[in-house]
Design a protein around this motif. Structure first.
Motif, PDB file in Angstrom:
ATOM      1  N   ARG A 241     -18.997  39.694 -40.257  1.00  0.00           N
ATOM      2  CA  ARG A 241     -17.884  40.540 -41.020  1.00  0.00           C
ATOM      3  C   ARG A 241     -18.448  39.904 -42.457  1.00  0.00           C
ATOM      4  NH1 ARG A 241     -12.365  40.564 -37.494  1.00  0.00           N
ATOM      5  NH2 ARG A 241     -13.508  41.320 -35.519  1.00  0.00           N
ATOM      6  N   ILE A 250     -14.037  26.860 -41.485  1.00  0.00           N
ATOM      7  CA  ILE A 250     -14.631  27.722 -40.592  1.00  0.00           C
ATOM      8  C   ILE A 250     -13.539  28.776 -40.368  1.00  0.00           C
ATOM      9  CG2 ILE A 250     -16.459  26.365 -39.952  1.00  0.00           C
ATOM     10  CD1 ILE A 250     -14.809  25.280 -37.545  1.00  0.00           C
ATOM     11  N   PHE A 251     -12.481  28.801 -40.572  1.00  0.00           N
ATOM     12  CA  PHE A 251     -11.275  29.621 -40.181  1.00  0.00           C
ATOM     13  C   PHE A 251     -11.899  31.181 -40.159  1.00  0.00           C
ATOM     14  CE2 PHE A 251      -7.635  32.369 -40.713  1.00  0.00           C
ATOM     15  CZ  PHE A 251      -7.217  32.267 -39.720  1.00  0.00           C
ATOM     16  N   ARG A 252     -12.241  31.538 -41.489  1.00  0.00           N
ATOM     17  CA  ARG A 252     -12.745  32.766 -41.808  1.00  0.00           C
ATOM     18  C   ARG A 252     -14.155  32.567 -42.600  1.00  0.00           C
ATOM     19  NH1 ARG A 252     -10.064  36.912 -41.515  1.00  0.00           N
ATOM     20  NH2 ARG A 252      -7.906  35.779 -41.479  1.00  0.00           N
ATOM     21  N   GLU A 328      -3.607  33.302 -36.861  1.00  0.00           N
ATOM     22  CA  GLU A 328      -4.289  34.007 -35.571  1.00  0.00           C
ATOM     23  C   GLU A 328      -5.376  33.146 -35.055  1.00  0.00           C
ATOM     24  OE1 GLU A 328      -5.368  38.064 -35.773  1.00  0.00           O
ATOM     25  OE2 GLU A 328      -6.772  38.033 -34.133  1.00  0.00           O
ATOM     26  N   GLY A 388     -11.784  33.827 -31.160  1.00  0.00           N
ATOM     27  CA  GLY A 388     -12.747  33.011 -32.058  1.00  0.00           C
ATOM     28  C   GLY A 388     -13.286  31.949 -31.247  1.00  0.00           C
ATOM     29  N   THR A 390     -15.644  29.865 -32.982  1.00  0.00           N
ATOM     30  CA  THR A 390     -15.631  29.076 -33.949  1.00  0.00           C
ATOM     31  C   THR A 390     -14.195  28.664 -34.400  1.00  0.00           C
ATOM     32  OG1 THR A 390     -16.395  30.740 -35.332  1.00  0.00           O
ATOM     33  CG2 THR A 390     -18.011  29.418 -34.959  1.00  0.00           C
TER      34      THR A 390
HETATM   35  P1  ATP Z   1      -7.972  38.296 -38.978  1.00  0.00           P
HETATM   36  O1  ATP Z   1      -6.610  39.209 -38.989  1.00  0.00           O
HETATM   37  O2  ATP Z   1      -7.796  36.836 -38.953  1.00  0.00           O
HETATM   38  O3  ATP Z   1      -8.918  38.872 -39.779  1.00  0.00           O
HETATM   39  P2  ATP Z   1      -8.725  39.960 -36.811  1.00  0.00           P
HETATM   40  O4  ATP Z   1      -7.366  40.368 -36.356  1.00  0.00           O
HETATM   41  O5  ATP Z   1      -9.582  40.774 -37.877  1.00  0.00           O
HETATM   42  O6  ATP Z   1      -8.433  38.640 -37.633  1.00  0.00           O
HETATM   43  P3  ATP Z   1     -10.132  40.628 -34.263  1.00  0.00           P
HETATM   44  O7  ATP Z   1     -11.003  41.689 -34.656  1.00  0.00           O
HETATM   45  O8  ATP Z   1      -8.924  40.753 -33.361  1.00  0.00           O
HETATM   46  O9  ATP Z   1      -9.734  39.599 -35.527  1.00  0.00           O
HETATM   47  O10 ATP Z   1     -11.239  39.343 -33.644  1.00  0.00           O
HETATM   48  C1  ATP Z   1     -10.902  38.536 -32.547  1.00  0.00           C
HETATM   49  C2  ATP Z   1     -11.079  37.156 -32.861  1.00  0.00           C
HETATM   50  O11 ATP Z   1     -11.998  36.760 -33.626  1.00  0.00           O
HETATM   51  C3  ATP Z   1      -9.618  36.510 -34.029  1.00  0.00           C
HETATM   52  O12 ATP Z   1      -8.715  36.242 -33.418  1.00  0.00           O
HETATM   53  C4  ATP Z   1     -10.541  35.225 -34.592  1.00  0.00           C
HETATM   54  O13 ATP Z   1     -10.460  34.305 -33.830  1.00  0.00           O
HETATM   55  C5  ATP Z   1     -11.920  35.675 -34.556  1.00  0.00           C
HETATM   56  N1  ATP Z   1     -12.351  36.038 -35.835  1.00  0.00           N
HETATM   57  C6  ATP Z   1     -12.004  37.442 -36.466  1.00  0.00           C
HETATM   58  N2  ATP Z   1     -12.598  37.231 -37.756  1.00  0.00           N
HETATM   59  C7  ATP Z   1     -13.067  36.111 -38.018  1.00  0.00           C
HETATM   60  C8  ATP Z   1     -14.145  35.465 -39.158  1.00  0.00           C
HETATM   61  N3  ATP Z   1     -14.172  36.260 -40.239  1.00  0.00           N
HETATM   62  N4  ATP Z   1     -14.103  34.139 -38.726  1.00  0.00           N
HETATM   63  C9  ATP Z   1     -13.888  33.407 -37.894  1.00  0.00           C
HETATM   64  N5  ATP Z   1     -13.306  34.007 -36.687  1.00  0.00           N
HETATM   65  C10 ATP Z   1     -12.943  35.325 -37.045  1.00  0.00           C
END
Ligand code: ATP
Length: 517
Positions: A241, A250-252, A328, A388, A390
């Protein structure tokens, strides 16, 4: 008097330990790094694989017992990262995977509008202060610039403010007000051009989630395997993304790994399965050794739900950078029949399911032939637990991190649940001579067949224990003079630092028992 140097935050300490000991490195570091990309080092990849394997084991190999008392059926899949571009039109990503962004005219920073929070003065006087995650920095600005206390402010999401209020908002990374633009759409998908021609007709996307590959193979799986609805398809893999503000380590990030499972069920059973997976997924996070008080459910409000979703819940973790708030970790969504219906429309293929068992049941119940026909063929509903991998690595690192003043050897260590520790056992000769290395190496060669071990003959024993504590190794075995006489060794436990003497041929069973526990 000069200010005392600022203490590193818990997150800074974790990031530093992970770099120092080979868990996570910034990608392309020798070229200055690449924002939003990370490499998982020798220990990081072991930790990540341990979590991934445990998810796979609990999803595909040993799925839970369902509400009807039978094990649920789940199969695995590894679909391509690049799928037909129509996939993302059908899924809605091309049109709506456009988060509104705000730019900062001064710093050129760009932020996801719904992630920007603002401290707005309760009495309406003076400036407002925006921040993304760094609440502390915003509070400091308030104290410094406005000479007021954060309690005099309300905290709101930027997008809830009227546009004319933006003029009074100080941006997250500036000192001036009025630098934020109004929110604008920005696509989060990274594109690429497979093949030799680089034009719009050839544009494809790196998947922003693993889920869609599962929907595309729904028919293949039903036609070629013995699964019957209800069943699930699980997949672990990379997603991409183009996050605007990759933040919080590494959260996002822009490249990350997901663990997703699509559970296909009859429409009138969907809510039952939603409740089931919601509870199961929370249990799974607890099984990683994550403490209950750092986990919580956050149900999506009605106005947050996608139009096709009857219910969605996030499983959230109290990260050091969100505390006391949560962020999340996983979403469990009731997706109705949206995905299969969309792909059916866009591909022209039938993606419905004929439920033979339901047909028989309806006939037995004396339903009319029209009713039997209408009800036994349907588009399954989907319950999706999406997490996720990671992000799970980050959660285990945060959960395991300890910093204990005055602790012998090292104040910082990682208290992983033994099952997830990258290295399970350190094996040391007390001194690198007198026949001890030979015995230790032999033990290492034997035990590494059962679990990850590290053999280390150098440095003082205290330093070796300290290094193992830092990387979260739960047990260390030392071969000493006694061993040569009576075939016993000392085995030391990481958290308590307690040592006991056991027979050398009992080490495997000792560690194995703790791993199973
Ligand atoms: P956020 O609101 O944090 O952007 P999201 O609701 O868009 O997340 P989902 O599309 O539901 O996320 O993706 C499922 C999971 O994938 C998330 O709960 C998270 O653990 C992981 N995830 C999503 N985007 C990322 C990212 N950019 N980096 C790391 N992990 C991610």
């Amino acid at each position: 008097m000069a200010d005392a140097p600022a203490q590193p935050s818990v997150m800074e300490q974790i990031v530093s330990l992970c770099k120092r000991r080979g868990f996570v490195y910034p990608a392309s570091e020798i070229y200055g790094g690449l924002n939003g990309f990370w490499d998982y080092g020798p220990l990081g990849v072991l930790l990540k694989n341990n979590i991934r394997d445990w998810w796979w084991r609990n999803m595909v190999e040993c799925p839970p017992i369902g509400p009807d008392g039978h094990p649920v059926d789940i199969v695995g899949l590894d679909s391509a990262i690049i799928q037909h571009p129509k996939t993302w039109k059908a899924s809605g990503h091309v049109e709506s995977f456009n988060d509104p962004m705000v730019d900062c005219r001064e710093t050129k920073g760009r932020y996801r509008a719904d992630h920007v929070k603002v401290f707005v003065p309760k009495d309406g006087k003076g400036f407002s202060y925006a921040f993304v995650d760094d609440r502390e920095a915003a509070e400091k600005k308030i104290k410094r610039d406005a000479k007021r206390n954060p309690v005099d402010y309300d905290e709101v999401i930027l997008t809830t403010l009227p546009l004319d209020a933006y003029a009074k908002v100080v941006g997250p990374d500036t000192k001036s007000a009025g630098t934020l633009t109004e929110p604008r759409a920005f696509s989060l998908m990274l594109d690429t051009y497979p093949g030799p021609i680089r034009d719009e007709n050839n544009k494809a996307y790196l998947r922003p989630e693993t889920a869609q590959g599962i929907f595309l193979d729904f028919k293949n799986i039903v036609d070629t395997t013995r699964v019957k609805v209800p069943f699930g398809v699980a997949q672990v893999g990379k997603s991409f993304r183009n996050e605007v503000t990759p933040r919080n380590y590494i959260f996002r990030s822009r490249e990350f790994e997901q663990m997703e499972m699509e559970f296909f069920c009859p429409p009138d059973e969907a809510l039952k399965w939603y409740e089931f997976w919601r509870a199961e997924r929370m249990k799974w996070w607890e099984s990683l050794g994550v403490s209950k008080e750092n986990l919580r459910f956050r149900d999506h409000d009605k106005d947050e739900l996608a139009f096709y979703s009857k219910a969605t819940v996030d499983i959230e973790y109290r990260y050091p950078f969100t505390a006391p708030d949560f962020g999340e970790l996983e979403g469990v969504a009731h997706r109705g029949d949206y995905d299969l219906t969309q792909h059916s429309k866009h591909s022209g293929q039938k993606l419905d399911y004929f439920d033979q068992e339901l047909q028989l049941k309806l006939k037995e119940q004396g339903a009319s032939p029209e009713d039997v026909k209408a009800k036994s063929r349907y588009i399954p509903n989907v319950i999706e637990p999406a997490s996720g991998l990671t992000r799970a690595v980050l959660v285990l690192l945060c959960e395991a991190y300890r910093n204990e003043k005055g602790r012998q050897g090292t104040e910082e260590y990682l208290s992983f649940k033994p099952q997830f520790a990258p290295i399970k056992l350190g094996i040391f000769p007390l001194v690198n001579k007198d026949g001890m290395p030979e015995v230790a190496e032999k033990l290492y060669l034997d035990l590494r067949k059962t679990f990850t071990c590290e053999y280390d003959p150098k440095q003082s024993i205290g330093k070796r224990y300290a290094r193992m504590d830092e990387i979260g190794t739960p047990f260390c075995v030392t071969i000493d003079g006694e061993t040569l006489k009576d075939q016993t060794v000392t085995i030391r436990e990481r958290d308590s630092m307690k040592q006991e003497r056991i027979a050398i041929d009992k080490v495997r069973a000792f560690v194995q028992e703790k791993l199973n526990g």
